[in-house]
Design a protein around this motif. Sequence first.
Motif, PDB file in Angstrom:
ATOM      1  N   LYS A 100       0.855  -1.192   0.000  1.00 20.34           N
ATOM      2  CA  LYS A 100       0.000   0.000   0.000  1.00 20.34           C
ATOM      3  C   LYS A 100       0.883   1.231   0.000  1.00 20.34           C
ATOM      4  O   LYS A 100       2.023   1.186   0.497  1.00 20.34           O
ATOM      5  N   VAL A 101       0.328   2.313  -0.529  1.00 17.60           N
ATOM      6  CA  VAL A 101       1.064   3.579  -0.559  1.00 17.60           C
ATOM      7  C   VAL A 101       0.144   4.658   0.008  1.00 17.60           C
ATOM      8  O   VAL A 101      -1.021   4.760  -0.411  1.00 17.60           O
ATOM      9  N   ARG A 102       0.651   5.431   0.962  1.00 21.98           N
ATOM     10  CA  ARG A 102      -0.086   6.572   1.507  1.00 21.98           C
ATOM     11  C   ARG A 102       0.486   7.823   0.870  1.00 21.98           C
ATOM     12  O   ARG A 102       1.702   8.054   0.936  1.00 21.98           O
ATOM     13  N   LEU A 103      -0.372   8.604   0.227  1.00 23.50           N
ATOM     14  CA  LEU A 103       0.072   9.843  -0.409  1.00 23.50           C
ATOM     15  C   LEU A 103      -0.522  11.021   0.348  1.00 23.50           C
ATOM     16  O   LEU A 103      -1.687  10.978   0.767  1.00 23.50           O
ATOM     17  N   ASP A 104       0.259  12.064   0.487  1.00 22.53           N
ATOM     18  CA  ASP A 104      -0.165  13.236   1.266  1.00 22.53           C
ATOM     19  C   ASP A 104       0.366  14.469   0.535  1.00 22.53           C
ATOM     20  O   ASP A 104       1.587  14.609   0.364  1.00 22.53           O
ATOM     21  N   ASN A 105      -0.554  15.327   0.078  1.00 19.35           N
ATOM     22  CA  ASN A 105      -0.106  16.523  -0.654  1.00 19.35           C
ATOM     23  C   ASN A 105      -0.004  17.743   0.268  1.00 19.35           C
ATOM     24  O   ASN A 105       0.087  18.880  -0.201  1.00 19.35           O
ATOM     25  N   PHE A 156       8.309  19.876   4.624  1.00 15.37           N
ATOM     26  CA  PHE A 156       7.466  19.545   3.469  1.00 15.37           C
ATOM     27  C   PHE A 156       6.251  20.484   3.407  1.00 15.37           C
ATOM     28  O   PHE A 156       5.912  21.026   2.348  1.00 15.37           O
ATOM     29  N   LEU A 157       5.600  20.712   4.553  1.00 13.10           N
ATOM     30  CA  LEU A 157       4.426  21.598   4.568  1.00 13.10           C
ATOM     31  C   LEU A 157       4.813  23.019   4.152  1.00 13.10           C
ATOM     32  O   LEU A 157       4.095  23.681   3.395  1.00 13.10           O
ATOM     33  N   ARG A 158       5.998  23.463   4.593  1.00 17.32           N
ATOM     34  CA  ARG A 158       6.468  24.805   4.207  1.00 17.32           C
ATOM     35  C   ARG A 158       6.745  24.839   2.702  1.00 17.32           C
ATOM     36  O   ARG A 158       6.440  25.822   2.016  1.00 17.32           O
ATOM     37  N   PHE A 159       7.324  23.760   2.176  1.00 18.64           N
ATOM     38  CA  PHE A 159       7.632  23.664   0.742  1.00 18.64           C
ATOM     39  C   PHE A 159       6.347  23.756  -0.082  1.00 18.64           C
ATOM     40  O   PHE A 159       6.278  24.475  -1.090  1.00 18.64           O
ATOM     41  N   VAL A 160       5.296  23.054   0.355  1.00 20.47           N
ATOM     42  CA  VAL A 160       4.005  23.080  -0.368  1.00 20.47           C
ATOM     43  C   VAL A 160       3.438  24.500  -0.348  1.00 20.47           C
ATOM     44  O   VAL A 160       2.991  25.019  -1.372  1.00 20.47           O
ATOM     45  N   GLU A 161       3.512  25.135   0.827  1.00 15.45           N
ATOM     46  CA  GLU A 161       2.980  26.494   0.973  1.00 15.45           C
ATOM     47  C   GLU A 161       3.713  27.477   0.050  1.00 15.45           C
ATOM     48  O   GLU A 161       3.096  28.265  -0.654  1.00 15.45           O
ATOM     49  N   GLU A 162       5.054  27.370   0.037  1.00 18.02           N
ATOM     50  CA  GLU A 162       5.876  28.248  -0.820  1.00 18.02           C
ATOM     51  C   GLU A 162       5.575  28.013  -2.295  1.00 18.02           C
ATOM     52  O   GLU A 162       5.494  28.965  -3.072  1.00 18.02           O
ATOM     53  N   ALA A 206      19.801  15.656  -2.443  1.00 16.49           N
ATOM     54  CA  ALA A 206      19.347  17.051  -2.247  1.00 16.49           C
ATOM     55  C   ALA A 206      17.889  17.248  -2.666  1.00 16.49           C
ATOM     56  O   ALA A 206      17.258  18.248  -2.301  1.00 16.49           O
ATOM     57  N   ASP A 207      17.356  16.316  -3.442  1.00 13.34           N
ATOM     58  CA  ASP A 207      15.960  16.434  -3.888  1.00 13.34           C
ATOM     59  C   ASP A 207      14.965  15.930  -2.825  1.00 13.34           C
ATOM     60  O   ASP A 207      13.759  16.135  -2.950  1.00 13.34           O
ATOM     61  N   TYR A 208      15.481  15.269  -1.770  1.00 11.35           N
ATOM     62  CA  TYR A 208      14.596  14.699  -0.748  1.00 11.35           C
ATOM     63  C   TYR A 208      14.200  15.751   0.278  1.00 11.35           C
ATOM     64  O   TYR A 208      15.004  16.583   0.679  1.00 11.35           O
ATOM     65  N   ILE A 209      12.948  15.700   0.728  1.00  6.80           N
ATOM     66  CA  ILE A 209      12.511  16.460   1.904  1.00  6.80           C
ATOM     67  C   ILE A 209      12.116  15.413   2.934  1.00  6.80           C
ATOM     68  O   ILE A 209      11.125  14.700   2.754  1.00  6.80           O
ATOM     69  N   ARG A 210      12.892  15.300   3.997  1.00  3.14           N
ATOM     70  CA  ARG A 210      12.684  14.210   4.956  1.00  3.14           C
ATOM     71  C   ARG A 210      11.988  14.671   6.233  1.00  3.14           C
ATOM     72  O   ARG A 210      11.657  13.859   7.079  1.00  3.14           O
ATOM     73  N   ASP A 211      11.802  15.977   6.347  1.00  2.00           N
ATOM     74  CA  ASP A 211      11.154  16.515   7.538  1.00  2.00           C
ATOM     75  C   ASP A 211       9.733  16.961   7.154  1.00  2.00           C
ATOM     76  O   ASP A 211       9.549  17.740   6.205  1.00  2.00           O
ATOM     77  N   TYR A 212       8.728  16.462   7.871  1.00  3.43           N
ATOM     78  CA  TYR A 212       7.335  16.725   7.476  1.00  3.43           C
ATOM     79  C   TYR A 212       6.982  18.212   7.551  1.00  3.43           C
ATOM     80  O   TYR A 212       6.278  18.736   6.685  1.00  3.43           O
ATOM     81  N   GLN A 213       7.485  18.917   8.579  1.00  5.29           N
ATOM     82  CA  GLN A 213       7.184  20.351   8.693  1.00  5.29           C
ATOM     83  C   GLN A 213       7.823  21.122   7.534  1.00  5.29           C
ATOM     84  O   GLN A 213       7.223  22.061   6.992  1.00  5.29           O
TER      85      GLN A 213
END
Length: 135
Positions: free
Chosen positions: A66-71, A126-132, A117-124
Motif C-alpha cells: 500500500k502507498v499513503r500519499l499526502d499533498n 514539506f508543509l512549508r515547501f508546499v505552501e511556498e 538534495a531532492d529529498y525532503i525528509r522533515d514533514y514540517q
Amino acid sequence: MQVVKYMFQPHGDDRGQLVALEEFKDIPFRVKRFYYMYDTIPEVVRGKHAHRNLEQILICIHGSCKVRLDNGKEKKEVSLEKPYEGLYIPGSMWREMYDFSEDAVLVVLASELYDEADYIRDYQEFLRFVEESEK
Ligand code: T46
C-alpha cells in the motif's frame, strides 16, 4: 486530491503475460532510473519523505503493498496488487509504502538520477515547501 493510477496493457497470449512500457507513451516522463525493493518486512513503513522535483511510477510487479500519499492538505491510500498497475507520484507528495506482502517486489521508474538534495525528509519542512510552491 487526484491519484493517478495507470492500467498498463498486458500483451497476453497462451505463453503468459508481457507488459512493455515506453517513455512519453506509457510513462509520462523520460525514465532516467529504475530501482526495486524486495524482501521488505511486512510491518515496516518505507519512504516517509517527499521530493522537490522527482516524478515516479510505482509498480508492484509481484505481491502487494500500500502507498499513503499526502499533498500537505489531503491524504489518500492506494493499494498496488497487480503487475499491470502503475501509481504516478509527482514531486511534492509525501509518500509512505507499507503493508508489504512477504513476496512483494516494488519496481520504481524515476524521472531523475538519485540525488539526496531532492529529498525532503522533515514533514514540517514539506508543509512549508508546499505552501511556498503555491505562492
Ligand atoms: C521514493 C520511494 C518510493 C540509492 O543509492 N540510489 C537510489 O536510487 C535509491 C532510490 C536509493 N539509494 C540508497 C539510499 C539509501 O541508502 O538506498 C538506500 C535506501 O533508500 P531509501 O531509504 O530512500 O528508500 P525508501 O524505500 O525509503 O524510498 C525510495 C526512494 O528513495 C524514494 O525516492 O520515492 O522509494
